[in-house]
Design a protein around this motif. Sequence first.
Motif, PDB file in Angstrom:
ATOM      1  N   GLN A   1      10.669 -11.071  80.065  1.00 51.49           N
ATOM      2  CA  GLN A   1      10.234 -12.180  79.207  1.00 51.49           C
ATOM      3  C   GLN A   1      11.088 -12.266  77.945  1.00 51.49           C
ATOM      4  O   GLN A   1      11.449 -13.360  77.502  1.00 51.49           O
ATOM      5  N   ALA A   2      11.436 -11.125  77.365  1.00 52.95           N
ATOM      6  CA  ALA A   2      12.255 -11.111  76.150  1.00 52.95           C
ATOM      7  C   ALA A   2      13.634 -11.709  76.389  1.00 52.95           C
ATOM      8  O   ALA A   2      14.147 -12.446  75.543  1.00 52.95           O
ATOM      9  N   ALA A   3      14.240 -11.389  77.532  1.00 49.11           N
ATOM     10  CA  ALA A   3      15.554 -11.967  77.841  1.00 49.11           C
ATOM     11  C   ALA A   3      15.458 -13.487  77.873  1.00 49.11           C
ATOM     12  O   ALA A   3      16.331 -14.187  77.357  1.00 49.11           O
ATOM     13  N   LYS A   4      14.386 -14.005  78.453  1.00 45.68           N
ATOM     14  CA  LYS A   4      14.207 -15.451  78.561  1.00 45.68           C
ATOM     15  C   LYS A   4      13.927 -16.103  77.214  1.00 45.68           C
ATOM     16  O   LYS A   4      14.196 -17.279  77.019  1.00 45.68           O
ATOM     17  N   LYS A   5      13.421 -15.336  76.253  1.00 46.84           N
ATOM     18  CA  LYS A   5      13.058 -15.866  74.932  1.00 46.84           C
ATOM     19  C   LYS A   5      14.046 -15.467  73.833  1.00 46.84           C
ATOM     20  O   LYS A   5      13.779 -15.667  72.655  1.00 46.84           O
ATOM     21  N   CYS A   6      15.181 -14.924  74.195  1.00 44.53           N
ATOM     22  CA  CYS A   6      16.132 -14.399  73.217  1.00 44.53           C
ATOM     23  C   CYS A   6      16.498 -15.418  72.138  1.00 44.53           C
ATOM     24  O   CYS A   6      16.522 -15.097  70.954  1.00 44.53           O
ATOM     25  N   SER A   7      16.766 -16.652  72.522  1.00 39.96           N
ATOM     26  CA  SER A   7      17.177 -17.651  71.533  1.00 39.96           C
ATOM     27  C   SER A   7      16.044 -18.002  70.565  1.00 39.96           C
ATOM     28  O   SER A   7      16.301 -18.529  69.484  1.00 39.96           O
TER      29      SER A   7
ATOM     30  N   MET B   1      23.319 -10.607  74.346  1.00 40.13           N
ATOM     31  CA  MET B   1      22.124 -10.570  73.486  1.00 40.13           C
ATOM     32  C   MET B   1      20.845 -10.576  74.323  1.00 40.13           C
ATOM     33  O   MET B   1      19.869  -9.914  73.978  1.00 40.13           O
ATOM     34  N   GLU B   2      20.858 -11.289  75.435  1.00 39.28           N
ATOM     35  CA  GLU B   2      19.693 -11.321  76.309  1.00 39.28           C
ATOM     36  C   GLU B   2      19.447  -9.945  76.931  1.00 39.28           C
ATOM     37  O   GLU B   2      18.296  -9.491  77.011  1.00 39.28           O
ATOM     38  N   ALA B   3      20.516  -9.266  77.343  1.00 37.15           N
ATOM     39  CA  ALA B   3      20.372  -7.925  77.907  1.00 37.15           C
ATOM     40  C   ALA B   3      19.860  -6.943  76.856  1.00 37.15           C
ATOM     41  O   ALA B   3      19.005  -6.096  77.145  1.00 37.15           O
ATOM     42  N   LEU B   4      20.363  -7.075  75.624  1.00 36.09           N
ATOM     43  CA  LEU B   4      19.887  -6.215  74.534  1.00 36.09           C
ATOM     44  C   LEU B   4      18.428  -6.509  74.173  1.00 36.09           C
ATOM     45  O   LEU B   4      17.649  -5.583  73.905  1.00 36.09           O
ATOM     46  N   CYS B   5      18.048  -7.778  74.145  1.00 35.48           N
ATOM     47  CA  CYS B   5      16.650  -8.138  73.870  1.00 35.48           C
ATOM     48  C   CYS B   5      15.725  -7.557  74.937  1.00 35.48           C
ATOM     49  O   CYS B   5      14.639  -7.063  74.630  1.00 35.48           O
ATOM     50  N   ALA B   6      16.164  -7.620  76.193  1.00 35.21           N
ATOM     51  CA  ALA B   6      15.361  -7.070  77.283  1.00 35.21           C
ATOM     52  C   ALA B   6      15.164  -5.567  77.115  1.00 35.21           C
ATOM     53  O   ALA B   6      14.043  -5.055  77.232  1.00 35.21           O
ATOM     54  N   ALA B   7      16.251  -4.849  76.821  1.00 30.47           N
ATOM     55  CA  ALA B   7      16.151  -3.389  76.644  1.00 30.47           C
ATOM     56  C   ALA B   7      15.288  -3.031  75.444  1.00 30.47           C
ATOM     57  O   ALA B   7      14.435  -2.136  75.517  1.00 30.47           O
TER      58      ALA B   7
END
Length: 165
Positions: free
Chosen positions: A64-70, A113-119
């Motif tokens: 979910q975080a990767a999808k909401k990164c922006s 950034m999406e990969a980092l947000c997910a982690a």
Amino acid sequence: MSELTHLNSEGHAHMVDVSEKEITTRVARAEGFVEMLPATLALITQGKHNKGDVLAVARIAGIQAAKKCSDLIPLCHPLMLSKVSVELTPEVDLNRVRIETMCKLNGRTGVEMEALCAASTAALTLYDMCKAVDRGMTITGIRVMEKQGGKSGHWSVDTQAGAST
């Protein structure tokens, strides 16, 4: 070192215009760790945590975080991700959980950034679910492991520092 692209000629922050960039397949992988007491890790691995499947909840939170990164990082572009994976691996000998993420799309900008947000979010969720039994957990080592696609090509922590292959 390259010029900072998120600053305009007056030095003000702005969202980079990627409309002229070529559409390529872009992939990024990131990792992070949550270090904890052996007893906390045992609760997770044995499925005895009273909040349920900690790793499954952290995995969903990371996706979910990767999808909401922006929504979280002000100058990130909203992206149409085609794949997000979040793997959480207990490393019992090191008293930690390793988090590995991967984000992929066909687009004009990268997905680091999406990969980092997910982690990061998977790690925070794991902490949140276990803090009642272990407030001393430590989140460490969040970093990009690899990126592919775009003008800069392929980069990996396994290559020489800063080199592209």
